[in-house]
Every structure is written in structure tokens, then in C-alpha cells.
Design a protein around this motif. Structure first.
Motif, PDB file in Angstrom:
ATOM      1  N   THR A  53       2.478   1.706  -3.678  1.00 58.19           N
ATOM      2  CA  THR A  53       1.595   1.923  -4.504  1.00 58.19           C
ATOM      3  C   THR A  53       1.043   4.006  -4.452  1.00 58.19           C
ATOM      4  O   THR A  53       0.799   4.241  -5.535  1.00 58.19           O
ATOM      5  CB  THR A  53      -0.317   1.252  -4.391  1.00 58.19           C
ATOM      6  OG1 THR A  53       0.395  -0.295  -4.375  1.00 58.19           O
ATOM      7  CG2 THR A  53      -1.251   1.897  -5.055  1.00 58.19           C
ATOM      8  N   SER A  54       1.198   4.250  -3.112  1.00 60.62           N
ATOM      9  CA  SER A  54       0.381   5.618  -2.585  1.00 60.62           C
ATOM     10  C   SER A  54       1.802   5.952  -2.856  1.00 60.62           C
ATOM     11  O   SER A  54       1.762   7.141  -2.902  1.00 60.62           O
ATOM     12  CB  SER A  54       0.231   5.463  -1.129  1.00 60.62           C
ATOM     13  OG  SER A  54       1.539   5.706  -0.869  1.00 60.62           O
ATOM     14  N   ILE A  55       3.121   5.523  -3.155  1.00 55.74           N
ATOM     15  CA  ILE A  55       3.973   6.824  -3.602  1.00 55.74           C
ATOM     16  C   ILE A  55       4.210   6.929  -4.917  1.00 55.74           C
ATOM     17  O   ILE A  55       4.036   7.905  -5.415  1.00 55.74           O
ATOM     18  CB  ILE A  55       5.462   6.716  -2.807  1.00 55.74           C
ATOM     19  CG1 ILE A  55       5.650   6.336  -1.093  1.00 55.74           C
ATOM     20  CG2 ILE A  55       6.835   7.094  -3.307  1.00 55.74           C
ATOM     21  CD1 ILE A  55       6.498   5.917  -0.228  1.00 55.74           C
ATOM     22  N   LEU A  71       1.995   6.578  -7.038  1.00 56.01           N
ATOM     23  CA  LEU A  71       0.738   7.318  -7.561  1.00 56.01           C
ATOM     24  C   LEU A  71       0.560   9.338  -6.656  1.00 56.01           C
ATOM     25  O   LEU A  71       1.016   9.821  -8.367  1.00 56.01           O
ATOM     26  CB  LEU A  71      -0.821   6.954  -6.410  1.00 56.01           C
ATOM     27  CG  LEU A  71      -1.265   5.635  -7.215  1.00 56.01           C
ATOM     28  CD1 LEU A  71      -2.247   5.522  -6.465  1.00 56.01           C
ATOM     29  CD2 LEU A  71      -1.344   6.200  -8.223  1.00 56.01           C
ATOM     30  N   ILE A  72       1.332   9.517  -5.757  1.00 59.26           N
ATOM     31  CA  ILE A  72       2.379  10.413  -5.580  1.00 59.26           C
ATOM     32  C   ILE A  72       2.877  11.046  -6.525  1.00 59.26           C
ATOM     33  O   ILE A  72       2.547  12.702  -7.383  1.00 59.26           O
ATOM     34  CB  ILE A  72       2.155  10.850  -4.035  1.00 59.26           C
ATOM     35  CG1 ILE A  72       0.571  10.371  -2.897  1.00 59.26           C
ATOM     36  CG2 ILE A  72       2.479  11.950  -3.789  1.00 59.26           C
ATOM     37  CD1 ILE A  72       1.408  10.223  -1.603  1.00 59.26           C
ATOM     38  N   LEU A 114       0.770  -1.118  -0.203  1.00 55.49           N
ATOM     39  CA  LEU A 114      -0.224  -0.222  -0.073  1.00 55.49           C
ATOM     40  C   LEU A 114       0.834   1.234  -0.218  1.00 55.49           C
ATOM     41  O   LEU A 114       0.888   2.134  -0.656  1.00 55.49           O
ATOM     42  CB  LEU A 114      -1.434   0.150   0.868  1.00 55.49           C
ATOM     43  CG  LEU A 114      -2.181  -1.037   1.220  1.00 55.49           C
ATOM     44  CD1 LEU A 114      -2.290  -1.053   1.856  1.00 55.49           C
ATOM     45  CD2 LEU A 114      -3.154  -0.901   0.056  1.00 55.49           C
ATOM     46  N   ALA A 115       1.905   0.929   0.685  1.00 56.94           N
ATOM     47  CA  ALA A 115       2.729   2.589   0.907  1.00 56.94           C
ATOM     48  C   ALA A 115       3.490   2.895  -0.464  1.00 56.94           C
ATOM     49  O   ALA A 115       3.259   4.106  -0.911  1.00 56.94           O
ATOM     50  CB  ALA A 115       4.115   2.098   1.274  1.00 56.94           C
ATOM     51  N   GLN A 168       3.364  10.524  -9.447  1.00 62.27           N
ATOM     52  CA  GLN A 168       2.759  10.469 -10.643  1.00 62.27           C
ATOM     53  C   GLN A 168       1.980  11.763 -11.161  1.00 62.27           C
ATOM     54  O   GLN A 168       1.882  12.206 -11.434  1.00 62.27           O
ATOM     55  CB  GLN A 168       2.013   8.941 -11.266  1.00 62.27           C
ATOM     56  CG  GLN A 168       1.332   9.026 -12.797  1.00 62.27           C
ATOM     57  CD  GLN A 168       0.112   8.280 -12.978  1.00 62.27           C
ATOM     58  OE1 GLN A 168      -0.176   7.619 -12.292  1.00 62.27           O
ATOM     59  NE2 GLN A 168      -0.380   8.318 -14.165  1.00 62.27           N
TER      60      GLN A 168
END
Length: 67
Positions: A47-49, A51-52, A44-45, A54
Motif C-alpha cells: 500500500t505504501s509503495i 501511494l508513493i 502495508l508495504a 501515485q
């Protein structure tokens, strides 16, 4: 009238001995606990990094703006 136990008493004693003999943190004692307490939060970490990053790239280059 008594209810039969959910787990046989011998199996319960085996599990107790297993968990009492391991010298790890309590949240990593089970065989599948490494997946739920290490792998899923790490995924999850990551993936979130991604997306941020991008989103920052798209904002800095003006990509995807609505007219």
C-alpha cells in the motif's frame, strides 16, 4: 487458599508439546502467526509503495496542485 489455573494442565502440556515439536522460527509457530507476521506487513508495504508511486506520478504531471 489457591486459585484455579486459567487453563487445564493437560491442555497446557499439549500446547507445550506442539510448540516444542515444530522446527520453525519462534514467531511462526502458531497457526495464525503467518497472518500477523507476514501478510499484514506485506500489505502495508504494498500500500505504501502504491501511494508513493501515485504521489510521484502526480508531482511529475502537475496533477492536484492548489492554486
Amino acid at each position: 487458599m489457591t486459585e484455579p489455573p486459567f487453563v487445564p494442565r493437560e491442555r497446557l502440556f499439549e500446547k507445550q508439546q506442539f510448540f516444542q515439536s515444530i522446527h520453525k522460527h519462534t514467531y511462526l509457530k502458531g497457526p495464525m502467526d503467518k497472518i500477523t507476521s507476514v501478510a499484514i506487513p506485506a500489505a502495508l508495504a504494498a500500500t505504501s509503495i502504491a501511494l508513493i508511486a501515485q504521489g510521484i506520478y502526480n508531482m511529475s504531471h502537475g496533477i492536484g496542485k492548489k492554486e
